[in-house]
Design an enzyme around this catalytic site. Structure first.
Site, PDB file in Angstrom:
ATOM      1  N   ASP A  25      10.106 -28.735 -15.226  1.00  0.00           N
ATOM      2  CA  ASP A  25       8.970 -28.802 -14.303  1.00  0.00           C
ATOM      3  C   ASP A  25       8.891 -30.231 -13.766  1.00  0.00           C
ATOM      4  OD1 ASP A  25       6.431 -29.030 -13.176  1.00  0.00           O
ATOM      5  OD2 ASP A  25       5.512 -27.645 -14.621  1.00  0.00           O
ATOM      6  N   HIS A  26       9.178 -30.376 -12.492  1.00  0.00           N
ATOM      7  CA  HIS A  26       9.307 -31.715 -11.908  1.00  0.00           C
ATOM      8  C   HIS A  26       7.938 -32.388 -11.722  1.00  0.00           C
ATOM      9  CE1 HIS A  26      11.625 -34.873 -10.452  1.00  0.00           C
ATOM     10  NE2 HIS A  26      12.049 -34.422  -9.282  1.00  0.00           N
TER      11      HIS A  26
END
Ligand code: CAO
Length: 420
Positions: free
Chosen positions: A392-393
């Site tokens: 999850d950036h």
């Protein structure tokens, strides 16, 4: 005497279950713990056992129906303290379902009825299916703020996703249809329609929710030659103890170690509160391919167990998943996921993060490749294991992703380095 068997509390937030199959018929003698029903909730598919021994007198549910928690399912004749049940307590035959009706497969059409949600309509709580509430929780959305555009104001998955993506400002008007209508395929040839199974629907919803998470996939590979030699050397001993020393079991342990060293991979994002939730426990989900679709049982406390224990637990959970015996709580609480497709094949893939988790490891098929040995000045045959890490950036930067995956590769190549 007659004993009433009701659908018990199955798990947090599960208010109903779909009846997949009725496994007994009126007149059957059943033992305690013998499966009576195969049921499916938004979290699992499993068999529902009889709490007591007795004779089935009445079956009040059928395949394809949805039962709410607390709903009466069966009446069983059980011996009372004084002996056999009095005859007048046995219901007349016309109130019983025939075995054929009870065990009838789910009708192919129309689509299965929506899950009953009686408790949700009480006390001003918004109307929404359990799967929609789960989605809201996963996306950090307060469902009380969401406006429902379904029949009677019912909140649907689309309403929650729109709220998560665009905020309360998106609540004013009915949404445009996001799914484009399908063309009339029959113009080009014969078509067949089948209802989606619950597992398929839940997977589709979870994957759609995951699509809202900005994700990046990082690729790397490990020289797994030493690991293979280790598995060959110790595999026999482990197998004699009734377990199998698989790559997945080893990865469970190494990932647990990596999650302790890189805690942001063992976290969740709470956008509503503007906080990151770090978990002090390591529970790793493992994707299991079953005939019903993808199920993800969770190995709890993976950081505290030796590889042999993890191997045994994984084998037991995978067997339960495939045998439809997985309980809802066995699929809950995961903080990270491993998806190993190497047993099937493929050189690489991009797994999708399973919110509210923030990372997932993909494992592809190891193969022999010639690798350049700098010191010897020649190529050597080595077993190479391809890995992909999706994260999850919002929470994890690219450099952290590369470091996490490098750590795993090095741990696979030189496990002793973990203890330096
Ligand atoms: N590379 C090469 N071979 C591999 C391998 C890999 N990465 N992973 C497993 N194998 C081999 C094993 O060594 C075993 O071979 P042998 O029978 O010769 O020993 C064989 O493949 C089968 O492995 P397994 O399934 O018994 O054991 P496992 O612990 O490695 O895997 C599980 C368990 C549950 C992960 C696996 O059975 C499974 O279901 N995989 C599919 C997961 C899936 O569907 N993912 C997609 C989800 S979408 O992101």
């Amino acid at each position: 005497m007659l004993k009433e068997i009701r659908l018990p509390e199955l798990s947090d937030n599960v208010t109903a279950a779909d009846i997949v199959k009725v496994l007994v018929a009126p007149g059957d003698a059943v033992a305690a713990e013998q499966p009576l029903l195969e049921v499916e909730t938004e979290k699992a598919v499993f068999e529902f056992p009889s709490p007591v021994a007795g004779v089935v007198r009445e079956i009040l549910v059928g395949a394809g129906e949805t039962a709410a928690v607390g709903q009466l399912l069966f009446r069983l004749e059980v011996p009372d303290a004084g002996g056999a049940a009095p005859a007048e307590e046995i219901p007349p035959p016309e109130t019983r379902r025939s075995p054929a009706t009870a065990a009838a497969p789910r009708a192919p059409a129309p689509a299965p009825p929506p899950p009953a949600a009686p408790a949700e309509e009480v006390g001003g709580t918004p109307l929404a299916a359990p799967s929609v509430r789960k989605l809201a929780r996963e996306l950090g959305v307060d469902i009380r703020q969401v406006r429902g555009f379904g029949p009677g104001g019912r909140i649907g998955a689309e309403d929650v996703k729109r709220f998560a993506a665009f905020g309360p400002g998106s609540q004013g008007e009915a949404p445009p249809a996001t799914a484009r209508p399908l063309p009339d395929f029959a113009r080009w040839g014969e078509v067949r329609r089948e209802p989606m199974s619950k597992v398929r629907r839940i997977t589709a919803e979870a994957m759609t929710a995951a699509a809202l998470v900005p994700q990046v996939t990082q690729f790397d590979w490990a020289d797994a030659t030493a690991l293979e030699a280790f598995r060959l050397r110790h595999g026999g001993a482990v197998e004699r103890a009734g377990r199998k020393l698989t790559v997945t079991a080893v990865l469970l342990r190494l990932c647990a170690e990596a999650l302790k060293r890189f805690p942001q991979f063992n976290a969740s994002v709470d956008m509503g509160a503007g906080e990151v939730v770090f978990k002090e426990f390591v529970n790793i989900g493992v994707a299991v391919d079953t005939e019903r679709g993808l199920l993800v049982p969770v190995v709890k406390g993976a950081d505290r167990k030796p590889i042999t224990a993890l191997a045994a637990e994984l084998a037991a959970l995978a067997e339960k998943a495939r045998g439809k015996k997985l309980l809802p709580e066995e699929m809950e609480g995961g903080t990270f996921t491993i998806s190993n497709l190497g047993g099937i094949g493929g050189s690489g893939f991009t797994p999708i993060v399973y919110p509210p988790q923030v990372a997932i490891l993909g494992v592809s098929r190891s193969e022999m490749r010639p690798l350049w040995d700098e010191a010897a000045g020649q190529f050597r045959p080595r077993r190479v294991l391809p890995l992909s890490l999706t994260y999850d950036h919002r929470l994890i930067d690219g450099a952290d992703g590369a470091r996490f995956l490098r750590f795993l590769c090095e741990a696979l190549e030189q496990p002793l380095a973990l203890f330096l």
